[in-house]
Design a protein around this motif. Structure first.
Motif, PDB file in Angstrom:
ATOM      1  N   PHE A 112     -65.021 -21.480  16.853  1.00 50.98           N
ATOM      2  CA  PHE A 112     -64.717 -21.503  18.273  1.00 50.98           C
ATOM      3  C   PHE A 112     -65.517 -22.644  18.898  1.00 50.98           C
ATOM      4  N   LYS A 113     -64.941 -23.281  19.902  1.00 47.16           N
ATOM      5  CA  LYS A 113     -65.707 -24.261  20.657  1.00 47.16           C
ATOM      6  C   LYS A 113     -65.229 -24.269  22.092  1.00 47.16           C
ATOM      7  N   CYS A 114     -66.069 -24.830  22.953  1.00 45.88           N
ATOM      8  CA  CYS A 114     -65.760 -24.904  24.374  1.00 45.88           C
ATOM      9  C   CYS A 114     -65.780 -26.366  24.801  1.00 45.88           C
ATOM     10  N   ASP A 120     -66.695 -31.843  23.955  1.00 45.37           N
ATOM     11  CA  ASP A 120     -67.133 -30.653  23.216  1.00 45.37           C
ATOM     12  C   ASP A 120     -68.568 -30.326  23.628  1.00 45.37           C
ATOM     13  N   ARG A 123     -70.265 -25.182  20.209  1.00 41.28           N
ATOM     14  CA  ARG A 123     -69.502 -24.851  19.003  1.00 41.28           C
ATOM     15  C   ARG A 123     -70.169 -23.650  18.331  1.00 41.28           C
ATOM     16  N   ILE A 167     -62.315 -24.996  28.741  1.00 41.27           N
ATOM     17  CA  ILE A 167     -61.306 -24.693  27.745  1.00 41.27           C
ATOM     18  C   ILE A 167     -62.000 -24.096  26.526  1.00 41.27           C
ATOM     19  N   ARG A 169     -61.460 -22.932  22.649  1.00 40.86           N
ATOM     20  CA  ARG A 169     -60.550 -23.254  21.547  1.00 40.86           C
ATOM     21  C   ARG A 169     -60.936 -22.470  20.298  1.00 40.86           C
ATOM     22  N   TYR A 171     -59.712 -21.864  16.025  1.00 46.58           N
ATOM     23  CA  TYR A 171     -58.880 -22.378  14.947  1.00 46.58           C
ATOM     24  C   TYR A 171     -59.406 -21.937  13.587  1.00 46.58           C
ATOM     25  N   TYR A 181     -54.815 -25.509  16.527  1.00 47.79           N
ATOM     26  CA  TYR A 181     -55.681 -24.615  17.299  1.00 47.79           C
ATOM     27  C   TYR A 181     -54.899 -23.957  18.436  1.00 47.79           C
ATOM     28  N   VAL A 182     -55.544 -22.951  19.050  1.00 47.43           N
ATOM     29  CA  VAL A 182     -55.002 -22.309  20.242  1.00 47.43           C
ATOM     30  C   VAL A 182     -56.084 -22.342  21.319  1.00 47.43           C
ATOM     31  N   ASP A 183     -55.702 -22.736  22.533  1.00 46.92           N
ATOM     32  CA  ASP A 183     -56.618 -22.883  23.660  1.00 46.92           C
ATOM     33  C   ASP A 183     -56.343 -21.832  24.720  1.00 46.92           C
ATOM     34  N   THR A 184     -57.381 -21.491  25.476  1.00 44.29           N
ATOM     35  CA  THR A 184     -57.204 -20.704  26.694  1.00 44.29           C
ATOM     36  C   THR A 184     -58.214 -21.185  27.725  1.00 44.29           C
TER      37      THR A 184
END
Length: 361
Positions: A112-114, A120, A123, A167, A169, A171, A181-184
């Motif tokens: 996961f990372k922001c 970035d 992480r 954000i 993320r 993956y 990846y999928v983001d929210t």
């Protein structure tokens, strides 16, 4: 939410047993789906926890599809207040009819990372060390994997992030899926909405929440504190527990808390600490610092010098204390921060207990 592909011979009881959940969760998660019609090829949801089905659509998150795989990232809600933690659930399911071989370069299977502004800033994997060596796994048709993590709203160096949009993320780190990846989106609210509240900012009594570190949200997070690489310890100075820093060898540890404060005021910090010696090498530094924060929770100063206690006693507590001096103009809060920095080959841990923060002038 993970998905299960119904096969010949499946029953609600067998499916629940396979995923290690009570059977009633299946009924609630699938809107009381007609489980008498268990035709092979139909898909049902597999819940991660018990919840009210009608509340579930309100849970915040995002999903996407790629080449027969559904990626799902959930955080429960979109907005978080300073001092809270973001609970992350990441899952992906093979909805195709063929198995998928996933190849990894090391033991880190997911991450996961922001990001903010495309940069970035945090992480999840950086807090851990992983065994090297290639490995592979097979994701069968209808099979799902679910991973969990937490973000304490701090950046790489342990500073609390500013309010605003971010954000998140997630993956899988296999060669086949790492680029999908999928983001929210998340929003961190302003500090003055929560942590730095109006009130007595010059109390002669202890201003910290849970100063004795006796109450814990879970085994790695004391209530009222931000924590990284910290575990609950039973060898306490008083009360029930203490905080042990450095439980994962070779990784930095952080223990921090924010309280309201005022410009021009001086504060005294006292705490008890000891070494938990494990092996012959005790190579680390313990830093205790106070950072001034403005109304938006942005750092505007740090009290110098940073307090670095001399060699801690082995397996016995000793008290340490220092004073901040007058805080700078614009201060609305302070963050008290313990940082444990190990060197290579260090195995020794440090325990902290009975922390006190009081206003002295």
């Amino acid at each position: 939410m993970p998905v299960h592909l119904i096969r010949d011979g499946d029953t609600p009881g067998r499916i629940a047993g396979r995923y290690g959940i009570p059977e009633r969760w299946l009924y609630k998660a699938n809107d009381y789906y007609d489980f008498d019609d268990m035709r092979p090829g139909r898909r049902i949801y597999i819940p991660d926890y018990e919840y009210d089905y009608y509340d579930y659509p309100k849970q915040w998150g995002r999903y996407k599809y790629h080449d027969g795989i559904r990626f799902d990232l959930r955080t429960g809600r979109k907005r978080f207040r300073p001092g809270e933690k973001v609970s992350i659930i990441f899952s992906y399911c093979n909805l195709s009819d063929v198995p998928r071989r996933l190849r990894y370069d090391d033991a880190c299977l997911y991450d996961f990372k922001c990001l903010r502004g495309g940069r970035d800033i945090w992480r999840w994997s950086e807090k851990n060390r992983y065994e090297r060596g290639r490995r592979s796994m097979l994701l069968q048709p209808g099979e799902c994997r679910t991973y969990r993590g937490k973000w304490d709203l701090c950046d790489r160096v342990g500073d609390h992030v500013r309010h605003g949009p971010y954000i998140l993320r997630a993956y899988d780190r296999s060669r086949e899926l790492r680029d999908h990846y999928v983001d929210t989106g998340l929003e961190v609210l302003k500090t003055n909405d929560t942590i730095i509240a109006d009130g007595d900012t010059c109390s002669r009594s202890n201003m910290l929440i849970n100063p004795g570190l006796d109450n814990w949200v879970d085994s790695t997070t004391p209530a009222g504190w931000s924590a990284q690489n910290v575990n609950r310890a039973t060898l306490e100075r008083s009360g029930r527990y203490a905080a042990e820093m450095g439980t994962r060898p070779g990784n930095q540890a952080l223990l921090a808390q924010i309280v309201g404060a005022a410009p021009g005021r001086s504060y005294r910090i006292a705490f008890w600490a000891m070494e938990n010696v494990r092996g012959q090498n005790s190579k680390y530094t313990l830093e205790v610092s106070v950072h001034s924060l403005d109304q938006q929770s942005s750092q505007i100063g740090r009290v110098d010098p940073v307090f670095r206690p001399d060699r801690l006693p082995d397996n016995a507590y000793r008290q340490y204390s220092f004073e901040t001096g007058a805080l700078p103009a614009g201060t609305r809060g302070i963050q008290l921060r313990f940082v444990f920095r190990p060197q290579s080959s260090n195995r020794t841990r440090v325990r902290i207990d009975d922390v006190e923060l009081t206003c002295i002038s």
